[in-house]
Design an enzyme around this catalytic site. Structure first.
Site, PDB file in Angstrom:
ATOM      1  N   ASP A   1      15.806  17.965  32.584  1.00  0.00           N
ATOM      2  CA  ASP A   1      15.541  16.545  32.796  1.00  0.00           C
ATOM      3  C   ASP A   1      15.408  16.293  34.291  1.00  0.00           C
ATOM      4  O   ASP A   1      16.048  16.974  35.099  1.00  0.00           O
ATOM      5  CB  ASP A   1      16.675  15.682  32.234  1.00  0.00           C
ATOM      6  CG  ASP A   1      16.289  14.218  32.193  1.00  0.00           C
ATOM      7  OD1 ASP A   1      15.533  13.829  31.279  1.00  0.00           O
ATOM      8  OD2 ASP A   1      16.710  13.456  33.085  1.00  0.00           O
ATOM      9  N   GLN A   2      14.574  15.337  34.631  1.00  0.00           N
ATOM     10  CA  GLN A   2      14.385  14.994  36.041  1.00  0.00           C
ATOM     11  C   GLN A   2      14.607  13.500  36.240  1.00  0.00           C
ATOM     12  O   GLN A   2      14.094  12.683  35.475  1.00  0.00           O
ATOM     13  CB  GLN A   2      12.981  15.358  36.521  1.00  0.00           C
ATOM     14  CG  GLN A   2      12.775  15.108  38.015  1.00  0.00           C
ATOM     15  CD  GLN A   2      11.369  15.488  38.450  1.00  0.00           C
ATOM     16  OE1 GLN A   2      10.430  14.755  38.207  1.00  0.00           O
ATOM     17  NE2 GLN A   2      11.239  16.636  39.093  1.00  0.00           N
TER      18      GLN A   2
END
Length: 199
Positions: A76-77
């Site tokens: 995830d970013q």
């Protein structure tokens, strides 16, 4: 005679992101992708880096329940502007608003990674920080960029692997593909630790 390569566990990318798929393909390993189906709503007062780590782990765990014998990657970013989360804009108007807030600022992109295997009990979680210093962009530059690239599915509205590179003054990271969505140096390290043989 060449030695027979060892049998490897299957690899599953817990993401439907085409950016992450393209990055993982660089490693030359067969893998499949699966949607993690995770609620990505931040918790109250959750720090951006903490949010990225929690979601990466949640995505890996969700997919590992469907593929218990496989090695599963979750990622995830989260884009962090002075402690404020910048998500995927989803529209032109929100992208304009994001880029106006980011001009002349340093944005930290937290790209978190989780590798798990339910069958062996393996689990590792890590995060790569990428600091991006944006130029002082005028409104005309922002409009030209968004019309050309339409990066509405990218956290922070800037696609560094494309025309978005023209928006920045500097990028600082120890894992260069992290900004695109998957930190491959950390991914390789964690996949080896999980027992995969990389080419």
């Amino acid at each position: 005679m060449h030695p027979t390569p060892p049998l490897q566990r299957s690899l599953v990318l817990g993401s439907t992101s085409r950016y992450r798929r393209e990055l993982l393909q660089r490693l030359g390993l067969p893998f499949e992708s699966a949607a993690p189906d995770v609620d990505e709503t931040p918790a109250a007062a959750e720090a951006p880096g903490t949010l990225a780590l929690r979601l990466a782990r949640a995505k890996a765990d969700a997919v590992a329940r469907k593929y218990p014998e496989a090695i599963v990657i979750g990622s995830d970013q989260v884009a962090d502007l002075r402690g404020s989360v910048l998500g995927k804009p989803g529209s032109h108007e929100r992208a304009v608003e994001q880029l106006r807030r980011m001009r002349g600022q340093t944005v930290v992109f937290h790209t978190a990674l989780a590798v798990v295997c339910a069958a062996t009990g393996f689990e590792q979680v890590d995060s790569a920080r990428v600091q991006v210093r944006f130029r002082e962009l005028d409104d005309e530059e922002i409009e030209r960029y968004l019309r050309a690239e339409q990066p509405y599915d990218c956290a922070g509205s800037a696609k560094s692997e494309g025309l978005g590179i023209a928006l920045v003054d500097a990028i600082d990271s120890d894992d260069p593909t992290a900004l695109i969505g998957l930190p491959l140096i950390r991914t390789c390290r964690m996949l080896r630790a999980a027992g995969l043989v990389l080419p």
